[in-house]
Scaffold this active site. Structure first.
Site, mmCIF file in Angstrom:
data_model
loop_
_atom_site.group_PDB
_atom_site.id
_atom_site.type_symbol
_atom_site.label_atom_id
_atom_site.label_comp_id
_atom_site.label_asym_id
_atom_site.label_seq_id
_atom_site.Cartn_x
_atom_site.Cartn_y
_atom_site.Cartn_z
ATOM 1 N N SER A 39 0.755 -1.251 -0.029
ATOM 2 C CA SER A 39 -0.015 -0.013 -0.053
ATOM 3 C C SER A 39 0.865 1.249 0.088
ATOM 4 C CB SER A 39 -1.004 -0.056 1.094
ATOM 5 O OG SER A 39 -0.216 0.063 2.524
ATOM 6 N N LYS A 100 0.723 4.640 6.879
ATOM 7 C CA LYS A 100 0.265 5.536 5.641
ATOM 8 C C LYS A 100 0.876 6.919 5.702
ATOM 9 C CE LYS A 100 -2.690 1.968 4.951
ATOM 10 N NZ LYS A 100 -2.744 1.207 3.539
#
EC number: 3.4.21.89
Length: 243
Positions: A39, A100
């Protein structure tokens, strides 16, 4: 007999002290974290191992193993900057840690239109750098790589499969007080604040800032294939700072 008891006692004492030092280092200074998914490609790769600085944003219950200390909020709190790469506990399941990038601060309006990030109504500049390929179990996928420039001047790389994927067009989100909006750099393959399974991340859930890569391997050597280990290490990534 007495000497044996003393020797065992000293060994036990040494183990306890060493464990306390390791626990303190992990809780207050740096915690290791490995990258299990794609990701954050191209910034972070599967098989990367990094240190997360626990002191960057202060301490919450999630700074400590299993979240065992029962207090709310943060102690010695400092706030993330836009563009920081952060490890946090997933709001909908705090047993899971995610990594993230912070793109939205409290009060910001965040929206993605045709694959392009917009912050407070302004389109975030991205510069096309070229194409790359990634292989999955059954095919090879083409990605476009961009350099994205956030409003505070932070630059980083992102990749997009297309500008018409699942979360390339979103509603406008207003970031709540004491919350942050997180997105993965692999924009079409990231479960992040655009999804209801993650959503906006409370400040309390932040674990720390990703700082430096201390190990990386490409997965080509299994744990028992020790003769392959030297060839699986990505030597060029060792010691890289994370931006």
């Amino acid at each position: 007999m007495t000497k044996k008891k003393e020797s065992k006692g000293e060994l036990f004492k040494t183990i306890i002290i060493a464990g306390a030092i390791a626990l303190g280092f992990r809780s207050f200074l740096f915690e290791p974290f490995n990258i299990p998914s794609g990701s954050m490609v191209p910034t972070l790769l599967v098989g990367d191992y990094l240190f997360v600085s626990k002191y960057s944003y202060g301490y919450s219950r999630y700074s400590f193993p299993l979240g065992i200390l029962p207090f709310g909020g943060r102690i010695a709190e400092d706030v993330p900057e836009r563009g920081d790469v952060v490890v946090f506990r997933q709001p909908t399941d705090v047993s899971i840690s995610f990594i993230k990038r912070v793109v939205g601060l409290p009060g910001d309006r965040i929206q993605v239109k045709n694959g392009i990030l917009h912050i407070n109504g302004e389109q975030v500049k991205r510069t096309y750098l070229g194409n790359t390929k990634a292989r999955n179990a059954s095919s090879v996928i083409d990605f476009k790589v961009y350099e994205e420039l956030l409003p505070n001047g932070t630059k980083h790389y992102i990749q997009e499969r297309s500008d018409n994927d699942s979360f390339d067009n979103t509603v406008e989100f207003t970031v709540l007080e004491d919350h942050y909006f997180m997105m993965g750099d692999n924009r079409d393959n990231s479960r992040d604040s655009r999804t209801s399974s993650v959503g906006m991340v409370p400040a309390e859930n932040l674990i720390g800032k990703a700082q430096i890569l201390f190990y990386s391997h490409d997965g080509s050597a299994r744990i028992w294939e020790f003769w392959k280990w030297p060839f699986a290490i990505r030597y060029g990534r060792l010691g890289d700072t994370i931006i």
